[in-house]
Design an enzyme around this catalytic site. Structure first.
Site, PDB file in Angstrom:
ATOM      1  CE1 TYR A 142      -3.368  -2.612   0.278  1.00 20.30           C
ATOM      2  CE2 TYR A 142      -3.659  -2.301   2.356  1.00 20.30           C
ATOM      3  CZ  TYR A 142      -3.773  -2.876   1.066  1.00 20.30           C
ATOM      4  OH  TYR A 142      -4.921  -3.793   1.113  1.00 20.30           O
ATOM      5  CE  LYS A 192       1.347 -18.107  -1.808  1.00 14.07           C
ATOM      6  NZ  LYS A 192       0.839 -19.436  -1.649  1.00 14.07           N
ATOM      7  CG  ASP A 224      -2.104 -20.217  -0.187  1.00 10.10           C
ATOM      8  OD1 ASP A 224      -1.286 -20.132   0.819  1.00 10.10           O
ATOM      9  OD2 ASP A 224      -1.911 -20.659  -1.008  1.00 10.10           O
ATOM     10  CG  ASP A 248      -7.240  -4.318   3.896  1.00  9.84           C
ATOM     11  OD1 ASP A 248      -8.343  -4.475   4.678  1.00  9.84           O
ATOM     12  OD2 ASP A 248      -7.011  -3.560   3.006  1.00  9.84           O
ATOM     13  CG  ASP A 252     -12.246  -6.517   5.735  1.00 13.91           C
ATOM     14  OD1 ASP A 252     -12.198  -5.873   6.787  1.00 13.91           O
ATOM     15  OD2 ASP A 252     -12.098  -5.845   4.633  1.00 13.91           O
TER      16      ASP A 252
END
Length: 358
Positions: A142, A192, A224, A248, A252
């Site tokens: 970001y 990851k 994942d 993020d 959620d």
């Protein structure tokens, strides 16, 4: 000694829900004899409409002068056509940067009173859901440079850079481990590292920090797989430590499976006060001004503010107990169940404040 809280109502339902959160803060402080003072400032679309900026300097100054910051929500279709640097969301990103808020704490807790709202299978939900996502907030893809859109080989091409420094990883890891020590002493670091160099460094630094916390059980998990495991069996998680973009998404997901986005609070913290507290949901412009919003996520954010921002655990516990007591009989429309009494935003705030007052 009086503690000052800067209110940032923002846009949409922000003004309604922050007003109810303020009631809870005042009721808890009055119950225990604490002294609170409040200031209020503009952020987001409301700030743009008034000043031409989603984060005026006056707002930054007022937040810095406070002991804690209490935010509602920002954004709405009214401002969708603005340039990226003027959009309401820039106010959120900007205040996080100005206050040095690098750690986002998002608890996902399935309250017994709302077990029927859980989106998981009944046998999975029965195991329980009580975790907290500790998300790095100021680095990663970001904020990494370079970024942009340019023409390459005759085609427009967008690019962003995922980047983390050792110190950025180390400081969020410390927050994660400190949080685990206050809970069930389990930490799952999500990355990851099978394909990303940033994640390999992330895992290395997390393992290094872990040496100072021998009591904490540490597990590493690819993002994942973590996304799958959150749905398959969220009871296995206590503290989930991860970077900005993974956090993020996963926070959620964890929030959504409880079935009650209107119930979940969050805190954004730095190395020093003030920290910022807000509900995880958005500004819901479609119901703004209609007294339909659920204020409980904001009220629970007020509890986090008391506990983490002002070091007032007794007051935080009073707020949390009042929310549970209110849910025994009352519901807003988003969490309505048969046999409960439907109330609006303001009435729910009054009920909770009354229960806090005793």
């Amino acid at each position: 000694m009086t503690k000052t809280i800067c209110l940032l109502p923002g846009d949409g339902i922000g003004t309604e829900i922050v007003a109810q959160g303020k009631k809870a803060l005042e009721a808890a402080a009055n119950r225990t004899g604490q002294s609170l003072a409040f200031t209020s400032a503009l952020i987001g679309g409301a700030a743009y409409d008034e000043t031409g900026s989603p984060l005026p300097q006056e707002t930054v100054d007022m937040c810095r002068a406070a002991d804690a910051v209490f935010l509602g929500a920002v954004g709405g279709p009214k401002w969708d056509a603005l340039s990226p640097d003027k959009r309401p969301e820039k106010g959120i990103l900007g205040i996080r940067k100005e206050l040095g808020l690098f750690a986002n704490l998002r608890p996902a807790l399935l309250l017994p009173e709302l077990a029927g709202a859980c989106l998981l299978r009944a046998d999975t939900a029965k195991k329980g859901l009580d975790l907290i996502v500790v998300r790095e907030l100021t680095g990663d893809i970001y904020f990494g440079q370079p970024r942009g859109i340019e023409v390459r080989d005759g085609q427009r091409t967008g690019f962003n850079t995922m980047v983390y420094s050792e110190e950025e990883i180390r400081r969020i890891a410390v927050v994660g481990f400190d949080t685990a020590m206050k809970r069930r002493k389990k930490l799952c670091s999500v990355d990851k590292s099978n394909v990303l160099e940033t994640s390999r460094l992330w895992r290395e630094i997390v393992n290094d920090v872990a040496k100072a916390y021998p009591e904490v059980e540490v597990e590493h998990m690819y993002v994942d797989n973590a996304a799958m495991q959150l749905v398959r069996d969220p009871s296995q998680f206590d503290v989930v430590l991860t970077g900005n973009i993974f956090g993020d998404i996963l926070s959620d997901e964890a929030a959504a499976i409880t079935g009650s986005l209107g119930m979940l609070p969050s805190a954004s913290m730095g190395s020093q006060a003030p920290a910022l507290f807000e509900p995880i949901h958005g500004s819901a412009p479609d119901i703004a001004g209609q007294d339909k919003a659920n204020p409980l996520a904001t009220i629970l954010s007020a509890a986090m503010l008391m506990r983490l921002g002002l070091n007032m655990p007794e007051e935080a516990a009073l707020i949390e107990a009042a929310v549970s007591a209110a849910l025994a009989s009352y519901r807003t429309a988003d969490i309505m169940e048969p046999g409960k009494t439907l109330v609006g935003c303001e009435k729910m705030g009054d009920i909770v404040a009354g229960l806090i007052a005793g």
